[in-house]
Design a protein around this motif. Structure first.
Motif, PDB file in Angstrom:
ATOM      1  N   ILE A  48      79.415 140.138  96.898  1.00  0.00           N
ATOM      2  CA  ILE A  48      78.281 140.734  97.603  1.00  0.00           C
ATOM      3  C   ILE A  48      77.845 141.979  96.838  1.00  0.00           C
ATOM      4  O   ILE A  48      78.647 142.886  96.595  1.00  0.00           O
ATOM      5  N   VAL A  49      76.581 142.005  96.465  1.00  0.00           N
ATOM      6  CA  VAL A  49      76.061 143.154  95.736  1.00  0.00           C
ATOM      7  C   VAL A  49      75.347 144.064  96.730  1.00  0.00           C
ATOM      8  O   VAL A  49      74.293 143.715  97.262  1.00  0.00           O
ATOM      9  N   ALA A  50      75.973 145.188  96.996  1.00  0.00           N
ATOM     10  CA  ALA A  50      75.443 146.112  98.011  1.00  0.00           C
ATOM     11  C   ALA A  50      75.559 147.536  97.506  1.00  0.00           C
ATOM     12  O   ALA A  50      76.175 148.390  98.125  1.00  0.00           O
ATOM     13  N   ALA A  51      74.977 147.782  96.344  1.00  0.00           N
ATOM     14  CA  ALA A  51      75.127 149.104  95.728  1.00  0.00           C
ATOM     15  C   ALA A  51      73.788 149.834  95.595  1.00  0.00           C
ATOM     16  O   ALA A  51      73.711 150.900  95.000  1.00  0.00           O
ATOM     17  N   GLY A  52      72.739 149.235  96.174  1.00  0.00           N
ATOM     18  CA  GLY A  52      71.410 149.828  96.035  1.00  0.00           C
ATOM     19  C   GLY A  52      71.215 151.042  96.933  1.00  0.00           C
ATOM     20  O   GLY A  52      72.040 151.326  97.792  1.00  0.00           O
ATOM     21  N   LYS A  53      70.100 151.724  96.726  1.00  0.00           N
ATOM     22  CA  LYS A  53      69.835 152.928  97.520  1.00  0.00           C
ATOM     23  C   LYS A  53      68.936 152.652  98.722  1.00  0.00           C
ATOM     24  O   LYS A  53      68.687 153.525  99.528  1.00  0.00           O
ATOM     25  N   ALA A  54      68.437 151.430  98.829  1.00  0.00           N
ATOM     26  CA  ALA A  54      67.605 151.025  99.973  1.00  0.00           C
ATOM     27  C   ALA A  54      66.432 151.964 100.198  1.00  0.00           C
ATOM     28  O   ALA A  54      66.149 152.363 101.323  1.00  0.00           O
TER      29      ALA A  54
END
Ligand code: MG
Length: 385
Positions: free
Chosen positions: A12-18
């Motif tokens: 799961i790639v969940a490293a963004g700043k949204a």
């Protein structure tokens, strides 16, 4: 299909700043549960996945570790890189499967069917992505809100995740591209450009939406709810001397207590009946008959725990509960926070989703005369994906 079992890692790639979302996306709560939890719950039920790797920002690592605390498969949380592709590489490096599925952290509605179809296709192809044909008419925009040329949509596809790869191929592609990997926004294009591998596509899932803007949450909520139910419960016990007074799982010092087969906890009994009512499982007397010596003087929290266990078996969880308890004496308003502290973990909700409101009988009827204690409860239950 190959008879040899393929070992699959899920990254799961969940490293963004949204940034487009305006605030932290992963901790954002929907129906009292963080967005990422929905995906983790789905993954838990997908037997084909053997290990889970979550790639995230350094400041999110402890939050995600906490979410994974009771996760039953091997899992790891690793720190992401500067770009999405850098983060994929970090997750990929520590993965151990024969194949890897790379998935956006912002796509919470993950179906087992989709994962299975990707894994099946991976027995035939080295790279597989889910995609949806475009059904809307496509036109260019000329700016100033004027429509330009029509675009032929016939061969256009919307690419989703999870994207599946033979692990050694994706790893080789990432290593070959090296520092330039940042320019790729998805892994299928990276593999194709680095190694010339043809990427196979299968039909994606319309529910597999990517949460980008705050407005997407409304759509997500409607996708997550399969069933929403309300239940109502009532209970009454006589108040007599020389019995302990237990309300909402808390023992309250008083010279009288509720007469009953169990501890006579009206708050919990009303809650149990409300939950059983909403799920169609019957009522407290049916499930825990007072003719059964097993339940004599039993603490009522046991009934509530057992009710929740059965409720979860049916796929439901509690969203909120509201209880009014009627009692002339003693004053119990100082105990309600403690009651919420006992009950909300059993219901698996935050204490602010449970209210317990004491009321007096004002001298009228059995409650007002101090002869009885009563409780009314309303619960809302949700069946999610
Ligand atoms: Mg009762």
């Amino acid at each position: 299909m190959n008879s040899k079992k393929i070992r699959a890692s899920f990254v799961i790639v969940a490293a963004g700043k949204a940034e487009r979302f305006g605030g932290e996306k992963l901790t954002f709560e929907i129906f009292g549960k963080p967005l990422l939890s929905y995906m983790l719950d789905s993954l838990q039920k997908i037997d084909e996945i053997e290990e889970l790797i979550v790639v995230t920002r350094a400041d999110m690592i402890s939050f995600i570790r906490k979410l994974l605390h009771e996760y039953k498969k091997p899992w790891r949380v690793v720190k992401g890189g500067v770009t999405r592709a850098d983060s994929v590489f970090e997750g990929l490096r520590v993965s151990r499967g024969d194949v890897v599925l790379i998935h956006d952290g912002a796509r919470p509605v993950l179906s087992r069917d989709l994962v299975k179809r990707i894994l099946e296709a991976l027995t035939l192809y080295p790279a597989v992505v889910p995609a949806l044909p475009v059904t809307d008419t496509l036109r260019e925009s000329l700016g100033e809100k004027i429509l330009g040329e029509m675009v032929n949509r016939e061969n256009l596809l919307r690419i989703q995740t999870p994207q599946g790869f033979k692990r050694d191929i994706l790893l080789l592609a990432h290593e070959k591209v090296g520092k330039d990997r940042g320019k790729f926004t998805d892994d299928s294009t990276l593999v194709e450009e680095a190694l010339g591998v043809k990427v196979h596509w299968i039909l994606g899932d319309v529910k597999n939406i990517k949460i980008t803007h705050r407005e997407d949450i409304k759509l997500l909520e409607s996708l997550l709810i399969q069933d929403l139910r309300t239940g109502f419960g009532f209970d009454r016990h006589p108040l007599v001397p020389e019995r302990p007074l237990v309300i909402g799982g808390v023992k309250i010092p008083f010279h009288k207590g509720a007469l009953g087969h169990s501890d006579g906890d009206v708050v919990i009994h009303a809650l149990v009946d409300a939950i059983l009512g909403a799920t169609g499982l019957g009522n407290i007397g049916l499930i825990f008959p007072d003719t059964d010596p097993m339940y004599k003087d039993r603490e009522s929290v046991y009934f509530l725990k057992e009710t929740i266990r059965r409720t979860k078996e049916r796929g439901f969880s509690v969203l909120s509960a509201d209880v009014t308890v009627l009692l002339e004496e003693p004053k119990i308003s100082n105990f309600t926070d403690k009651m919420r502290g006992v009950i909300s973990p059993i219901l698996e909700i935050d204490p602010d989703r449970l209210s317990i409101k004491p009321k007096r009988g004002e001298g009228f009827e059995s409650v007002g005369k101090g002869l009885a204690i009563e409780a009314f409860a309303v619960v809302t239950l949700i069946k999610g994906v």
